[in-house]
Write a protein that holds these residues in place. Structure first.
Motif, PDB file in Angstrom:
ATOM      1  N   VAL A   1     -96.362 -20.538  30.252  1.00  0.00           N
ATOM      2  CA  VAL A   1     -96.217 -21.172  28.976  1.00  0.00           C
ATOM      3  C   VAL A   1     -94.954 -22.022  28.506  1.00  0.00           C
ATOM      4  O   VAL A   1     -93.641 -21.373  29.381  1.00  0.00           O
ATOM      5  CB  VAL A   1     -96.238 -20.306  28.151  1.00  0.00           C
ATOM      6  CG1 VAL A   1     -95.639 -20.787  26.102  1.00  0.00           C
ATOM      7  CG2 VAL A   1     -97.567 -19.002  27.756  1.00  0.00           C
TER       8      VAL A   1
ATOM      9  N   LYS B   1     -95.193 -22.960  24.016  1.00  0.00           N
ATOM     10  CA  LYS B   1     -96.295 -23.648  23.296  1.00  0.00           C
ATOM     11  C   LYS B   1     -97.648 -23.705  23.730  1.00  0.00           C
ATOM     12  O   LYS B   1     -98.734 -23.901  23.222  1.00  0.00           O
ATOM     13  CB  LYS B   1     -95.536 -24.314  21.941  1.00  0.00           C
ATOM     14  CG  LYS B   1     -94.657 -25.502  22.865  1.00  0.00           C
ATOM     15  CD  LYS B   1     -94.509 -26.228  21.188  1.00  0.00           C
ATOM     16  CE  LYS B   1     -93.948 -27.404  22.039  1.00  0.00           C
ATOM     17  NZ  LYS B   1     -93.863 -28.614  21.245  1.00  0.00           N
ATOM     18  N   HIS B   2     -97.325 -24.053  25.022  1.00  0.00           N
ATOM     19  CA  HIS B   2     -98.222 -24.339  25.684  1.00  0.00           C
ATOM     20  C   HIS B   2     -98.198 -23.702  26.817  1.00  0.00           C
ATOM     21  O   HIS B   2     -98.304 -23.458  28.102  1.00  0.00           O
ATOM     22  CB  HIS B   2     -98.090 -26.504  26.576  1.00  0.00           C
ATOM     23  CG  HIS B   2     -97.566 -27.413  25.063  1.00  0.00           C
ATOM     24  ND1 HIS B   2     -98.391 -27.833  24.211  1.00  0.00           N
ATOM     25  CD2 HIS B   2     -96.011 -27.495  25.385  1.00  0.00           C
ATOM     26  CE1 HIS B   2     -97.993 -28.711  23.656  1.00  0.00           C
ATOM     27  NE2 HIS B   2     -96.658 -28.844  23.898  1.00  0.00           N
TER      28      HIS B   2
ATOM     29  N   VAL C   1    -101.267 -22.891  29.980  1.00  0.00           N
ATOM     30  CA  VAL C   1    -101.914 -23.056  31.695  1.00  0.00           C
ATOM     31  C   VAL C   1    -102.140 -22.515  31.999  1.00  0.00           C
ATOM     32  O   VAL C   1    -101.255 -21.346  32.181  1.00  0.00           O
ATOM     33  CB  VAL C   1    -100.732 -24.917  31.716  1.00  0.00           C
ATOM     34  CG1 VAL C   1    -101.640 -25.141  33.574  1.00  0.00           C
ATOM     35  CG2 VAL C   1    -100.992 -25.579  31.170  1.00  0.00           C
TER      36      VAL C   1
ATOM     37  N   ILE D   1     -98.742 -32.598  33.876  1.00  0.00           N
ATOM     38  CA  ILE D   1     -98.375 -31.899  32.286  1.00  0.00           C
ATOM     39  C   ILE D   1     -97.038 -31.631  32.604  1.00  0.00           C
ATOM     40  O   ILE D   1     -96.741 -32.830  31.181  1.00  0.00           O
ATOM     41  CB  ILE D   1     -98.862 -30.299  32.545  1.00  0.00           C
ATOM     42  CG1 ILE D   1    -100.728 -30.380  32.797  1.00  0.00           C
ATOM     43  CG2 ILE D   1     -98.167 -29.239  31.748  1.00  0.00           C
ATOM     44  CD1 ILE D   1    -100.763 -28.751  33.355  1.00  0.00           C
TER      45      ILE D   1
ATOM     46  N   HIS E   1     -96.921 -35.332  30.992  1.00  0.00           N
ATOM     47  CA  HIS E   1     -97.027 -35.763  28.907  1.00  0.00           C
ATOM     48  C   HIS E   1     -96.125 -34.530  28.446  1.00  0.00           C
ATOM     49  O   HIS E   1     -95.655 -35.163  27.335  1.00  0.00           O
ATOM     50  CB  HIS E   1     -98.230 -34.986  29.268  1.00  0.00           C
ATOM     51  CG  HIS E   1     -98.681 -34.794  27.696  1.00  0.00           C
ATOM     52  ND1 HIS E   1     -99.188 -35.499  26.716  1.00  0.00           N
ATOM     53  CD2 HIS E   1     -98.827 -33.457  26.912  1.00  0.00           C
ATOM     54  CE1 HIS E   1     -99.970 -35.043  25.701  1.00  0.00           C
ATOM     55  NE2 HIS E   1     -98.771 -33.410  25.268  1.00  0.00           N
ATOM     56  N   LEU E   2     -95.671 -33.919  28.980  1.00  0.00           N
ATOM     57  CA  LEU E   2     -94.593 -32.278  27.705  1.00  0.00           C
ATOM     58  C   LEU E   2     -92.570 -34.027  27.883  1.00  0.00           C
ATOM     59  O   LEU E   2     -92.207 -34.163  26.594  1.00  0.00           O
ATOM     60  CB  LEU E   2     -93.945 -31.744  28.366  1.00  0.00           C
ATOM     61  CG  LEU E   2     -94.891 -30.430  28.709  1.00  0.00           C
ATOM     62  CD1 LEU E   2     -94.853 -29.658  29.783  1.00  0.00           C
ATOM     63  CD2 LEU E   2     -95.722 -29.780  27.260  1.00  0.00           C
TER      64      LEU E   2
ATOM     65  N   GLU F   1     -93.715 -36.305  24.977  1.00  0.00           N
ATOM     66  CA  GLU F   1     -94.333 -35.411  23.739  1.00  0.00           C
ATOM     67  C   GLU F   1     -92.485 -35.177  23.508  1.00  0.00           C
ATOM     68  O   GLU F   1     -92.282 -35.170  21.798  1.00  0.00           O
ATOM     69  CB  GLU F   1     -94.750 -34.187  24.088  1.00  0.00           C
ATOM     70  CG  GLU F   1     -94.796 -33.654  23.316  1.00  0.00           C
ATOM     71  CD  GLU F   1     -95.776 -32.085  23.472  1.00  0.00           C
ATOM     72  OE1 GLU F   1     -94.541 -30.477  23.266  1.00  0.00           O
ATOM     73  OE2 GLU F   1     -96.694 -31.852  22.997  1.00  0.00           O
TER      74      GLU F   1
END
Length: 217
Positions: A189, A193-194, A196, A208, A211-212, A215
Protein backbone atom coordinates in the motif's frame (compact mmCIF):
# COMPACT_ATOMS: atom_id res chain seq x y z
CA UNK A 1 5.78 12.06 -2.96
CA UNK A 2 9.38 11.89 -1.94
CA UNK A 3 10.67 15.18 -0.72
CA UNK A 4 13.08 15.26 2.18
CA UNK A 5 10.19 16.26 4.41
CA UNK A 6 7.66 13.79 3.07
CA UNK A 7 8.99 10.33 2.21
CA UNK A 8 6.72 7.88 0.45
CA UNK A 9 5.01 5.66 3.00
CA UNK A 10 5.02 2.01 1.94
CA UNK A 11 3.08 -0.55 3.95
CA UNK A 12 3.96 -4.15 3.05
CA UNK A 13 1.74 -6.99 4.23
CA UNK A 14 3.64 -10.26 3.93
CA UNK A 15 4.69 -13.62 5.33
CA UNK A 16 8.24 -14.99 5.44
CA UNK A 17 6.95 -18.29 4.03
CA UNK A 18 6.01 -16.47 0.81
CA UNK A 19 8.72 -16.62 -1.88
CA UNK A 20 6.94 -13.97 -3.95
CA UNK A 21 7.15 -11.63 -0.97
CA UNK A 22 10.95 -11.53 -1.02
CA UNK A 23 10.96 -11.39 -4.82
CA UNK A 24 8.46 -8.53 -4.86
CA UNK A 25 10.26 -6.68 -2.09
CA UNK A 26 13.58 -7.02 -3.92
CA UNK A 27 12.01 -5.74 -7.14
CA UNK A 28 10.48 -2.79 -5.30
CA UNK A 29 13.80 -2.04 -3.61
CA UNK A 30 15.52 -1.87 -7.01
CA UNK A 31 12.81 0.48 -8.30
CA UNK A 32 13.14 2.70 -5.23
CA UNK A 33 16.89 2.82 -5.69
CA UNK A 34 16.68 3.48 -9.43
CA UNK A 35 14.24 6.36 -8.95
CA UNK A 36 15.94 7.80 -5.89
CA UNK A 37 12.62 7.74 -4.05
CA UNK A 38 12.75 8.78 -0.40
CA UNK A 39 10.63 6.27 1.46
CA UNK A 40 9.78 4.57 4.72
CA UNK A 41 8.73 0.93 4.82
CA UNK A 42 6.33 -0.53 7.37
CA UNK A 43 6.01 -4.33 7.53
CA UNK A 44 2.75 -5.94 8.63
CA UNK A 45 1.87 -9.55 9.49
CA UNK A 46 -0.02 -12.03 7.36
CA UNK A 47 -0.13 -15.79 7.87
CA UNK A 48 -0.41 -17.81 4.69
CA UNK A 49 -0.98 -20.95 6.72
CA UNK A 50 -2.38 -20.07 10.16
CA UNK A 51 -3.47 -23.67 10.73
CA UNK A 52 -0.09 -25.17 9.90
CA UNK A 53 0.88 -27.72 12.58
CA UNK A 54 3.96 -27.24 14.71
CA UNK A 55 5.95 -29.81 12.73
CA UNK A 56 5.31 -27.98 9.47
CA UNK A 57 4.56 -29.67 6.15
CA UNK A 58 6.46 -30.93 3.14
CA UNK A 59 6.62 -28.14 0.57
CA UNK A 60 5.47 -30.16 -2.44
CA UNK A 61 2.64 -31.72 -0.44
CA UNK A 62 1.52 -28.33 0.84
CA UNK A 63 1.39 -26.71 -2.59
CA UNK A 64 -0.53 -29.67 -4.01
CA UNK A 65 -3.10 -29.53 -1.19
CA UNK A 66 -3.52 -25.76 -1.26
CA UNK A 67 -3.31 -24.98 -4.96
CA UNK A 68 -3.69 -28.31 -6.72
CA UNK A 69 -0.24 -28.03 -8.32
CA UNK A 70 1.54 -31.21 -9.37
CA UNK A 71 5.12 -31.87 -8.30
CA UNK A 72 6.30 -31.10 -11.83
CA UNK A 73 4.48 -27.77 -11.76
CA UNK A 74 5.97 -26.96 -8.36
CA UNK A 75 9.46 -27.81 -9.58
CA UNK A 76 9.02 -25.54 -12.60
CA UNK A 77 7.78 -22.74 -10.34
CA UNK A 78 10.80 -23.19 -8.09
CA UNK A 79 13.13 -22.91 -11.09
CA UNK A 80 11.44 -19.68 -12.13
CA UNK A 81 11.65 -18.21 -8.64
CA UNK A 82 15.30 -19.26 -8.33
CA UNK A 83 16.15 -17.42 -11.56
CA UNK A 84 14.22 -14.31 -10.51
CA UNK A 85 15.88 -14.37 -7.10
CA UNK A 86 19.35 -14.73 -8.61
CA UNK A 87 18.77 -11.67 -10.80
CA UNK A 88 17.84 -9.73 -7.67
CA UNK A 89 20.70 -10.99 -5.51
CA UNK A 90 18.63 -13.40 -3.43
CA UNK A 91 19.45 -17.12 -3.24
CA UNK A 92 16.70 -19.71 -3.18
CA UNK A 93 18.03 -23.07 -2.08
CA UNK A 94 15.20 -25.51 -2.65
CA UNK A 95 15.45 -29.20 -1.83
CA UNK A 96 13.18 -32.23 -1.95
CA UNK A 97 12.72 -32.02 1.82
CA UNK A 98 11.95 -28.27 1.84
CA UNK A 99 9.24 -27.58 4.43
CA UNK A 100 6.64 -24.91 5.13
CA UNK A 101 6.20 -23.70 8.71
CA UNK A 102 3.74 -21.88 10.93
CA UNK A 103 4.84 -18.24 11.19
CA UNK A 104 2.84 -16.81 14.09
CA UNK A 105 5.98 -16.70 16.24
CA UNK A 106 8.03 -15.04 13.51
CA UNK A 107 5.49 -12.22 13.37
CA UNK A 108 5.65 -11.77 17.14
CA UNK A 109 9.42 -11.53 17.03
CA UNK A 110 9.23 -9.08 14.13
CA UNK A 111 6.97 -6.86 16.22
CA UNK A 112 9.51 -6.98 19.05
CA UNK A 113 12.33 -6.13 16.63
CA UNK A 114 10.27 -3.24 15.31
CA UNK A 115 10.22 -1.68 18.77
CA UNK A 116 14.00 -1.47 18.42
CA UNK A 117 13.97 -0.18 14.85
CA UNK A 118 15.20 -3.53 13.51
CA UNK A 119 12.10 -5.05 11.91
CA UNK A 120 13.39 -4.77 8.36
CA UNK A 121 16.71 -6.36 9.33
CA UNK A 122 15.02 -9.29 11.02
CA UNK A 123 12.54 -9.70 8.17
CA UNK A 124 15.36 -10.06 5.67
CA UNK A 125 17.19 -12.44 8.01
CA UNK A 126 14.10 -14.65 8.26
CA UNK A 127 13.69 -14.75 4.48
CA UNK A 128 17.31 -15.84 4.15
CA UNK A 129 17.06 -18.34 7.01
CA UNK A 130 14.03 -19.98 5.42
CA UNK A 131 14.71 -19.91 1.69
CA UNK A 132 18.50 -19.92 1.54
CA UNK A 133 19.51 -21.95 4.59
CA UNK A 134 16.29 -23.99 5.05
CA UNK A 135 16.25 -23.44 8.81
CA UNK A 136 13.26 -24.53 10.86
CA UNK A 137 11.37 -21.34 11.61
CA UNK A 138 8.82 -23.25 13.66
CA UNK A 139 11.52 -23.76 16.32
CA UNK A 140 11.63 -20.83 18.74
CA UNK A 141 15.30 -21.52 19.45
CA UNK A 142 16.08 -21.08 15.75
CA UNK A 143 14.10 -17.83 15.70
CA UNK A 144 16.01 -16.57 18.72
CA UNK A 145 19.28 -17.63 17.06
CA UNK A 146 18.46 -15.62 13.94
CA UNK A 147 17.65 -12.58 16.07
CA UNK A 148 20.93 -12.97 17.95
CA UNK A 149 22.88 -13.30 14.70
CA UNK A 150 21.83 -9.80 13.62
CA UNK A 151 22.78 -8.28 16.97
CA UNK A 152 19.50 -8.47 18.86
CA UNK A 153 19.34 -9.92 22.37
CA UNK A 154 18.88 -13.66 21.91
CA UNK A 155 17.76 -14.31 25.48
CA UNK A 156 15.15 -11.57 25.29
CA UNK A 157 13.96 -12.87 21.91
CA UNK A 158 13.46 -16.30 23.44
CA UNK A 159 11.61 -14.79 26.40
CA UNK A 160 9.29 -12.91 24.01
CA UNK A 161 8.36 -16.19 22.33
CA UNK A 162 8.06 -18.19 25.52
CA UNK A 163 5.60 -15.78 27.12
CA UNK A 164 3.82 -14.83 23.86
CA UNK A 165 3.62 -11.22 25.03
CA UNK A 166 2.86 -9.84 21.57
CA UNK A 167 0.39 -12.53 20.49
CA UNK A 168 -2.68 -10.32 20.83
CA UNK A 169 -1.04 -7.39 19.06
CA UNK A 170 -0.13 -9.60 16.10
CA UNK A 171 -3.63 -11.10 15.94
CA UNK A 172 -5.14 -7.62 15.95
CA UNK A 173 -2.83 -6.47 13.16
CA UNK A 174 -3.64 -9.54 11.07
CA UNK A 175 -7.36 -8.97 11.59
CA UNK A 176 -7.04 -5.31 10.60
CA UNK A 177 -5.52 -6.14 7.22
CA UNK A 178 -8.02 -8.92 6.62
CA UNK A 179 -10.79 -6.39 7.20
CA UNK A 180 -9.16 -4.18 4.57
CA UNK A 181 -9.67 -7.02 2.10
CA UNK A 182 -6.13 -8.40 2.06
CA UNK A 183 -6.41 -12.09 1.19
CA UNK A 184 -3.01 -12.79 -0.30
CA UNK A 185 0.54 -11.49 -0.21
CA UNK A 186 2.64 -9.61 -1.06
CA UNK A 187 0.28 -6.66 -0.73
CA UNK A 188 1.82 -3.20 -0.92
CA UNK A 189 0.00 0.00 0.00
CA UNK A 190 1.52 3.28 -1.17
CA UNK A 191 0.71 6.44 0.79
CA UNK A 192 -2.05 4.57 2.64
CA UNK A 193 -4.35 4.64 -0.40
CA UNK A 194 -2.89 2.78 -3.42
CA UNK A 195 -2.94 -1.03 -3.12
CA UNK A 196 -0.72 -3.14 -5.37
CA UNK A 197 -0.73 -6.93 -5.05
CA UNK A 198 1.75 -9.55 -6.19
CA UNK A 199 5.36 -9.24 -7.30
CA UNK A 200 5.04 -6.60 -10.03
CA UNK A 201 8.57 -6.54 -11.43
CA UNK A 202 11.09 -3.70 -11.38
CA UNK A 203 9.65 -1.96 -14.44
CA UNK A 204 6.09 -1.92 -13.13
CA UNK A 205 7.16 -0.74 -9.69
CA UNK A 206 9.22 2.00 -11.34
CA UNK A 207 6.20 3.13 -13.33
CA UNK A 208 4.09 3.15 -10.17
CA UNK A 209 6.68 5.31 -8.39
CA UNK A 210 6.82 7.76 -11.31
CA UNK A 211 3.01 7.96 -11.33
CA UNK A 212 2.89 8.66 -7.61
CA UNK A 213 5.57 11.34 -7.99
CA UNK A 214 3.49 13.12 -10.63
CA UNK A 215 0.34 12.75 -8.54
CA UNK A 216 1.96 14.50 -5.60
CA UNK A 217 3.85 17.16 -7.54
Amino acid sequence: MASANSPLRIDIISDVMCPWCIIGYSQLSRALENTGTAHEIHWHPFELNPNMPAEGQDGFEHIEEKYGSTRAESEESRKRMTALGADLGFEFNWADDFRMHNTFNTHQLLHWAGEQGRKDDLKQAFFTAHFTHRRDLSDINVLADVAGEIGLDRDEALAVLNDQRFANIVREAESFWQRQGIQGVPAVVFNQKHLVTGAQGIENYTNILHHLAKEDS
